[in-house]
Design a protein around this motif. Structure first.
Motif, PDB file in Angstrom:
ATOM      1  N   VAL A 114      10.873  -1.328   1.151  1.00  0.00           N
ATOM      2  CA  VAL A 114       9.918  -0.225   1.074  1.00  0.00           C
ATOM      3  C   VAL A 114       9.471   0.171   2.480  1.00  0.00           C
ATOM      4  N   THR A 115       9.536   1.455   2.766  1.00  0.00           N
ATOM      5  CA  THR A 115       8.981   2.014   3.995  1.00  0.00           C
ATOM      6  C   THR A 115       7.994   3.099   3.557  1.00  0.00           C
ATOM      7  N   PRO A 116       7.285   3.723   4.483  1.00  0.00           N
ATOM      8  CA  PRO A 116       6.370   4.787   4.059  1.00  0.00           C
ATOM      9  C   PRO A 116       7.074   5.976   3.399  1.00  0.00           C
ATOM     10  N   VAL A 117       8.388   6.129   3.632  1.00  0.00           N
ATOM     11  CA  VAL A 117       9.079   7.321   3.130  1.00  0.00           C
ATOM     12  C   VAL A 117      10.170   7.052   2.094  1.00  0.00           C
ATOM     13  N   GLU A 118      10.562   5.777   1.884  1.00  0.00           N
ATOM     14  CA  GLU A 118      11.601   5.501   0.893  1.00  0.00           C
ATOM     15  C   GLU A 118      11.431   4.113   0.298  1.00  0.00           C
ATOM     16  N   LYS A 119      11.984   3.976  -0.902  1.00  0.00           N
ATOM     17  CA  LYS A 119      11.957   2.703  -1.631  1.00  0.00           C
ATOM     18  C   LYS A 119      13.327   2.553  -2.276  1.00  0.00           C
ATOM     19  N   VAL A 120      14.029   1.449  -1.929  1.00  0.00           N
ATOM     20  CA  VAL A 120      15.367   1.234  -2.481  1.00  0.00           C
ATOM     21  C   VAL A 120      15.433  -0.146  -3.121  1.00  0.00           C
ATOM     22  N   GLY A 121      16.139  -0.226  -4.228  1.00  0.00           N
ATOM     23  CA  GLY A 121      16.309  -1.490  -4.918  1.00  0.00           C
ATOM     24  C   GLY A 121      17.410  -2.325  -4.294  1.00  0.00           C
ATOM     25  N   ASP A 151       0.809  -1.222   0.000  1.00  0.00           N
ATOM     26  CA  ASP A 151       0.000   0.000   0.000  1.00  0.00           C
ATOM     27  C   ASP A 151       0.843   1.273   0.000  1.00  0.00           C
ATOM     28  N   TRP A 152       2.147   1.130   0.217  1.00  0.00           N
ATOM     29  CA  TRP A 152       3.004   2.306   0.310  1.00  0.00           C
ATOM     30  C   TRP A 152       3.554   2.671  -1.060  1.00  0.00           C
ATOM     31  N   ARG A 181       9.532  -6.079  -1.015  1.00  0.00           N
ATOM     32  CA  ARG A 181       8.448  -6.097  -2.002  1.00  0.00           C
ATOM     33  C   ARG A 181       9.035  -6.400  -3.373  1.00  0.00           C
ATOM     34  N   LYS A 182       8.273  -7.138  -4.167  1.00  0.00           N
ATOM     35  CA  LYS A 182       8.678  -7.442  -5.540  1.00  0.00           C
ATOM     36  C   LYS A 182       7.710  -6.757  -6.485  1.00  0.00           C
ATOM     37  N   ASP A 183       8.257  -5.918  -7.362  1.00  0.00           N
ATOM     38  CA  ASP A 183       7.477  -5.248  -8.398  1.00  0.00           C
ATOM     39  C   ASP A 183       8.031  -5.716  -9.733  1.00  0.00           C
ATOM     40  N   GLY A 184       7.235  -6.481 -10.483  1.00  0.00           N
ATOM     41  CA  GLY A 184       7.742  -7.063 -11.723  1.00  0.00           C
ATOM     42  C   GLY A 184       8.828  -8.057 -11.385  1.00  0.00           C
ATOM     43  N   ASP A 185      10.018  -7.869 -11.949  1.00  0.00           N
ATOM     44  CA  ASP A 185      11.152  -8.753 -11.665  1.00  0.00           C
ATOM     45  C   ASP A 185      12.125  -8.145 -10.656  1.00  0.00           C
ATOM     46  N   ASP A 186      11.806  -6.969 -10.140  1.00  0.00           N
ATOM     47  CA  ASP A 186      12.726  -6.252  -9.268  1.00  0.00           C
ATOM     48  C   ASP A 186      12.272  -6.317  -7.812  1.00  0.00           C
ATOM     49  N   TYR A 187      13.250  -6.281  -6.914  1.00  0.00           N
ATOM     50  CA  TYR A 187      13.002  -6.342  -5.479  1.00  0.00           C
ATOM     51  C   TYR A 187      13.383  -5.015  -4.827  1.00  0.00           C
ATOM     52  N   PHE A 188      12.567  -4.623  -3.835  1.00  0.00           N
ATOM     53  CA  PHE A 188      12.773  -3.358  -3.146  1.00  0.00           C
ATOM     54  C   PHE A 188      12.549  -3.530  -1.646  1.00  0.00           C
TER      55      PHE A 188
END
Length: 196
Positions: free
Chosen positions: A85-92, A36-37, A76-83
């Motif tokens: 994720v927090t409410p304020v940042e998203k890093v691969g 949801d973030w 979290r996995k989006d497509g083939d990429d992994y991240f």
């Protein structure tokens, strides 16, 4: 699969910052709702999950299991990429195969209950299917079970051997397959005709 990003952005967020944000977001309420973030992408972090489930940061294994567990809750996995994720940042981050390893299982009634290297549990069945990918050149199997969201665990070798011992042959797609049954669902592993 390894994280790739066409912008090849270098990240300024550290693992320590991500851990702090993750602690604040989770506060003992179970798994954070990372799906949801929608924070801004901050670039790639030099973090890698090896095929054996070891987490590395800046090339060094993360030796604190509680920190690995914390990071695993914000994966979290989006497509083939992994991240992460927090409410304020998203890093691969880079994941060599699957983000988790199923290190054990037990029978629970008619179900197979798996445990991962980070302490997650999943009952194989309609919501947590088992799949087996086979190397096209060698035919060697790589078995997986879906743990949560769209994140899988590679089933370790000792557990897979134990699973094979309790497998059965059943019809699947018009032919007999050797596979596993859990919660009434049959998961094919190999065509019965290919068994030695």
């Amino acid at each position: 699969m390894a994280k790739t990003n066409p912008s090849d952005t270098s990240v300024t967020v550290s693992a320590e910052n991500i851990a702090s944000s993750a602690r604040a977001a989770s506060k003992g309420r179970g798994l954070p709702p990372v799906e949801d973030w929608n924070p801004p992408f901050c670039g790639d972090l030099d973090m890698r999950i090896a095929r054996d489930g070891t987490w590395f940061y800046l090339g060094t294994p993360i030796g604190r299991p509680e920190l690995v567990r914390l990071f695993s809750t914000i994966l979290r996995k989006d497509g083939d990429d992994y991240f992460l994720v927090t409410p304020v940042e998203k890093v691969g981050i880079t994941v060599e195969d699957a983000p988790f390893v199923a290190v054990d299982f037990e029978r629970d009634g008619d179900a197979l209950r798996f445990e991962t290297n980070v302490g997650d549990h999943a009952m194989a069945g309609p919501e947590h299917p088992i799949r087996v990918a086979r190397d096209p050149e060698t035919g060697e199997p790589s078995p997986y079970v879906l743990i949560r969201r769209n994140l899988e665990a590679l089933i370790d070798r000792k557990s897979f051997y134990r699973l094979v011992e309790i497998g059965e042959t059943a019809p699947h797609d018009g032919e007999d397959w050797f596979g596993l049954r859990s919660q009434g669902v049959f998961f094919p592993i190999i065509p019965a005709a290919e068994l030695p």
